[in-house]
Design a protein around this motif. Sequence first.
Motif, PDB file in Angstrom:
ATOM      1  N   ASN A   1       0.828  -1.207   0.000  1.00  0.00           N
ATOM      2  CA  ASN A   1       0.000   0.000   0.000  1.00  0.00           C
ATOM      3  C   ASN A   1       0.860   1.254   0.000  1.00  0.00           C
ATOM      4  OD1 ASN A   1      -2.526  -1.303   0.015  1.00  0.00           O
ATOM      5  ND2 ASN A   1      -2.452  -1.580   2.233  1.00  0.00           N
ATOM      6  N   ALA A   2       1.950   1.239   0.761  1.00  0.00           N
ATOM      7  CA  ALA A   2       2.838   2.393   0.797  1.00  0.00           C
ATOM      8  C   ALA A   2       3.490   2.617  -0.570  1.00  0.00           C
ATOM      9  CB  ALA A   2       3.906   2.197   1.869  1.00  0.00           C
ATOM     10  N   MET A   3       3.907   1.553  -1.219  1.00  0.00           N
ATOM     11  CA  MET A   3       4.508   1.690  -2.550  1.00  0.00           C
ATOM     12  C   MET A   3       3.489   2.202  -3.557  1.00  0.00           C
ATOM     13  SD  MET A   3       6.801  -1.812  -2.626  1.00  0.00           S
ATOM     14  CE  MET A   3       7.206  -1.570  -4.363  1.00  0.00           C
ATOM     15  N   ALA A   4       2.230   1.746  -3.427  1.00  0.00           N
ATOM     16  CA  ALA A   4       1.185   2.214  -4.343  1.00  0.00           C
ATOM     17  C   ALA A   4       0.916   3.704  -4.153  1.00  0.00           C
ATOM     18  CB  ALA A   4      -0.094   1.405  -4.133  1.00  0.00           C
ATOM     19  N   LEU A   5       0.938   4.175  -2.907  1.00  0.00           N
ATOM     20  CA  LEU A   5       0.732   5.602  -2.658  1.00  0.00           C
ATOM     21  C   LEU A   5       1.910   6.426  -3.173  1.00  0.00           C
ATOM     22  CD1 LEU A   5      -0.806   5.552   0.924  1.00  0.00           C
ATOM     23  CD2 LEU A   5      -1.938   6.240  -1.193  1.00  0.00           C
ATOM     24  N   ALA A   6       3.137   5.890  -3.059  1.00  0.00           N
ATOM     25  CA  ALA A   6       4.296   6.597  -3.602  1.00  0.00           C
ATOM     26  C   ALA A   6       4.194   6.720  -5.119  1.00  0.00           C
ATOM     27  CB  ALA A   6       5.577   5.867  -3.203  1.00  0.00           C
ATOM     28  N   GLU A   7       3.765   5.646  -5.789  1.00  0.00           N
ATOM     29  CA  GLU A   7       3.569   5.707  -7.239  1.00  0.00           C
ATOM     30  C   GLU A   7       2.439   6.665  -7.591  1.00  0.00           C
ATOM     31  OE1 GLU A   7       2.899   1.703  -8.373  1.00  0.00           O
ATOM     32  OE2 GLU A   7       4.980   1.053  -8.056  1.00  0.00           O
ATOM     33  N   PHE A   8       1.419   6.714  -6.752  1.00  0.00           N
ATOM     34  CA  PHE A   8       0.309   7.648  -6.954  1.00  0.00           C
ATOM     35  C   PHE A   8       0.809   9.092  -6.899  1.00  0.00           C
ATOM     36  CE2 PHE A   8      -3.256  10.076  -4.968  1.00  0.00           C
ATOM     37  CZ  PHE A   8      -4.160   9.983  -6.018  1.00  0.00           C
ATOM     38  N   ALA A   9       1.675   9.401  -5.919  1.00  0.00           N
ATOM     39  CA  ALA A   9       2.239  10.743  -5.807  1.00  0.00           C
ATOM     40  C   ALA A   9       3.137  11.066  -7.002  1.00  0.00           C
ATOM     41  CB  ALA A   9       3.019  10.878  -4.503  1.00  0.00           C
ATOM     42  N   ASP A  10       3.936  10.105  -7.445  1.00  0.00           N
ATOM     43  CA  ASP A  10       4.801  10.330  -8.608  1.00  0.00           C
ATOM     44  C   ASP A  10       3.976  10.621  -9.852  1.00  0.00           C
ATOM     45  OD1 ASP A  10       7.002   9.927  -7.032  1.00  0.00           O
ATOM     46  OD2 ASP A  10       7.314   7.837  -7.640  1.00  0.00           O
ATOM     47  N   ALA A  11       2.819   9.951  -9.981  1.00  0.00           N
ATOM     48  CA  ALA A  11       1.954  10.202 -11.137  1.00  0.00           C
ATOM     49  C   ALA A  11       1.363  11.606 -11.083  1.00  0.00           C
ATOM     50  CB  ALA A  11       0.844   9.151 -11.189  1.00  0.00           C
ATOM     51  N   LEU A  12       0.973  12.058  -9.884  1.00  0.00           N
ATOM     52  CA  LEU A  12       0.437  13.415  -9.750  1.00  0.00           C
ATOM     53  C   LEU A  12       1.501  14.467 -10.051  1.00  0.00           C
ATOM     54  CD1 LEU A  12      -1.761  13.151  -6.515  1.00  0.00           C
ATOM     55  CD2 LEU A  12      -2.523  13.151  -8.894  1.00  0.00           C
ATOM     56  N   ALA A  13       2.781  14.127  -9.827  1.00  0.00           N
ATOM     57  CA  ALA A  13       3.866  15.080 -10.053  1.00  0.00           C
ATOM     58  C   ALA A  13       4.073  15.392 -11.522  1.00  0.00           C
ATOM     59  CB  ALA A  13       5.167  14.556  -9.443  1.00  0.00           C
ATOM     60  N   THR A  14       3.531  14.584 -12.428  1.00  0.00           N
ATOM     61  CA  THR A  14       3.682  14.865 -13.854  1.00  0.00           C
ATOM     62  C   THR A  14       2.838  16.058 -14.288  1.00  0.00           C
ATOM     63  OG1 THR A  14       1.915  13.270 -14.390  1.00  0.00           O
ATOM     64  CG2 THR A  14       4.183  12.450 -14.345  1.00  0.00           C
ATOM     65  N   SER A  15       1.892  16.454 -13.465  1.00  0.00           N
ATOM     66  CA  SER A  15       1.073  17.620 -13.781  1.00  0.00           C
ATOM     67  C   SER A  15       1.888  18.895 -13.594  1.00  0.00           C
ATOM     68  CB  SER A  15      -0.165  17.646 -12.879  1.00  0.00           C
ATOM     69  OG  SER A  15      -0.874  18.863 -13.029  1.00  0.00           O
ATOM     70  N   ASP A  16       1.474  19.945 -14.286  1.00  0.00           N
ATOM     71  CA  ASP A  16       2.144  21.240 -14.125  1.00  0.00           C
ATOM     72  C   ASP A  16       1.666  21.980 -12.884  1.00  0.00           C
ATOM     73  OD1 ASP A  16       3.594  20.875 -16.447  1.00  0.00           O
ATOM     74  OD2 ASP A  16       2.086  21.838 -17.714  1.00  0.00           O
ATOM     75  N   ASP A  17       0.536  21.547 -12.332  1.00  0.00           N
ATOM     76  CA  ASP A  17      -0.033  22.210 -11.165  1.00  0.00           C
ATOM     77  C   ASP A  17       0.231  21.394  -9.910  1.00  0.00           C
ATOM     78  OD1 ASP A  17      -1.153  24.185 -12.836  1.00  0.00           O
ATOM     79  OD2 ASP A  17      -2.887  22.886 -13.237  1.00  0.00           O
ATOM     80  N   THR A  18       0.156  22.052  -8.770  1.00  0.00           N
ATOM     81  CA  THR A  18       0.274  21.369  -7.483  1.00  0.00           C
ATOM     82  C   THR A  18      -1.025  20.629  -7.194  1.00  0.00           C
ATOM     83  OG1 THR A  18       1.827  23.012  -6.626  1.00  0.00           O
ATOM     84  CG2 THR A  18       0.625  21.685  -5.013  1.00  0.00           C
ATOM     85  N   ARG A  19      -0.912  19.343  -6.883  1.00  0.00           N
ATOM     86  CA  ARG A  19      -2.077  18.520  -6.564  1.00  0.00           C
ATOM     87  C   ARG A  19      -2.018  18.120  -5.101  1.00  0.00           C
ATOM     88  NH1 ARG A  19      -4.388  16.858 -11.270  1.00  0.00           N
ATOM     89  NH2 ARG A  19      -6.257  16.881  -9.931  1.00  0.00           N
TER      90      ARG A  19
END
Length: 355
Positions: free
Chosen positions: A125-143
Motif C-alpha cells: 500500500n505504501a509503494m502504491a501511494l508513492a507511485e500515486f504521488a509520482d503520477a500526480l507530479a507529472t502535472s504542471d499544477d500542485t495537486r
Amino acid sequence: MSELLGLGRADGESRWIGLRRHQAVLAIAGVGLLGEWLTHVHAGLIELVIGVGLLLCAAPTRDGLTVGERLRIAVGFVVRSRWSSIRASQNRGTVTINARGDATVRGYELQHRGRLDLSGRDQLNAMALAEFADALATSDDTRHFSLHVCSSPNGVATVLAAPSDVSAPSGWKENTALTLEATGVGRDPGAAWLMERWAYVRDEREVIRVLRVRDFSSVPDGHALLERMQFASPSLDVVVHVDVVGGVRAQRLAARAVHRVGSDDVTSLAAGFRRTAQSVHSLERLRQRESLVVEGTALMRIAVFIVIRAVSLQQLRRDVKVVTRCAVESGLRCEPGFGRQSSWYCAQLPGAPGW
C-alpha cells in the motif's frame, strides 16, 4: 524521499547562522533603530521603544515560535469570531467541503486484509501511494491528497481523499459516506458549527484538540513514524496531508534550495564560521533530493495533524498529555496550536479547505 540519509529538518525550518528569516529581519531592524538612537543626539524615545520591541519580537520561545509570532496569533484569536461552520455536500460521488475555503474531493476507503504486518500489504500500500504521488507530479499544477486514519467505536478506518479527476491506487474502494464522516458532519451531507477556545474547539457532541507534528528528524532509523501515536488514545485521528508540487516547479524549487544552502555555507565560511556536521548533512540531503526530483520522484510538502476527541474537557486534557508523551518518546515534536485550533481543524479536513 531519502532512504540513504533519512529524514531531516523541514525546509520551513531552514536557518542562517541560527536565525529564521523573519527573526533576522526583526533583529537587523531592531539593531538599526537602536544604533540610530545611540548615535543621534536628538533622537526620539520612540526609536528606542520600537527597537527594543523588535528585538523582543525576534526572541524565540520554548516551542519554537518567536515572541512576535505569539503576539500575532494572540491578536488574531482576539479579533476573529469564536464560531465557524463546516458544510459538506455530495454530488455524483464527490464531496465538496466548505470551511474557511472550498475543496472538492473523492473519498476512498482502504480495504484491510487481515493483519497488514503479517501479510505484507502495508508495504504494498505504501509503494502504491508513492507511485500515486509520482503520477500526480507529472502535472504542471500542485495537486493535493490526504490520508485520514479515523478511530471510532466501530473500529479504525483509513480514508484517502484525492482529487476528483484521478483514480485511486489499487486496494482502495470508493466510500462517500466515510469521507463525509471524516469532515465531522456525519455520514450524510449537512453542516456543523464549531466554537473555538484557546486550546480546543467544541461541536455539539464533543471537544476536540488538534496538534501538528512539526519535526520528524529525531525518529530513530528503521522505526515507524506514527505507529505509537495511533495507539495513544482510542479516540484519535492521524491525518497526513500531501501537496505534490508540479514537475517543472519541483525541479526549480529543489535546485533553488541547493543553491540557497550552498551560498549560505560559503558566506558563513567567509565570515569565519566553521562548517558544522549538520550543515554538511543538510546540503548532501538537498543535493540527493534534487537528483531524485530530476529523475521523476515527486517533491511533496507534508503536514501531519493529530486530532484528539473526547466527551469532556477533563478527558481531553488527559488524552493530550498521553499523546504528547508518546510523541516525545517516538522522537516527534508536536506544536500545541494554541490560538489556532479552528484554523487547524479546518486545515486537517479532507481536501484541506482551510489551507
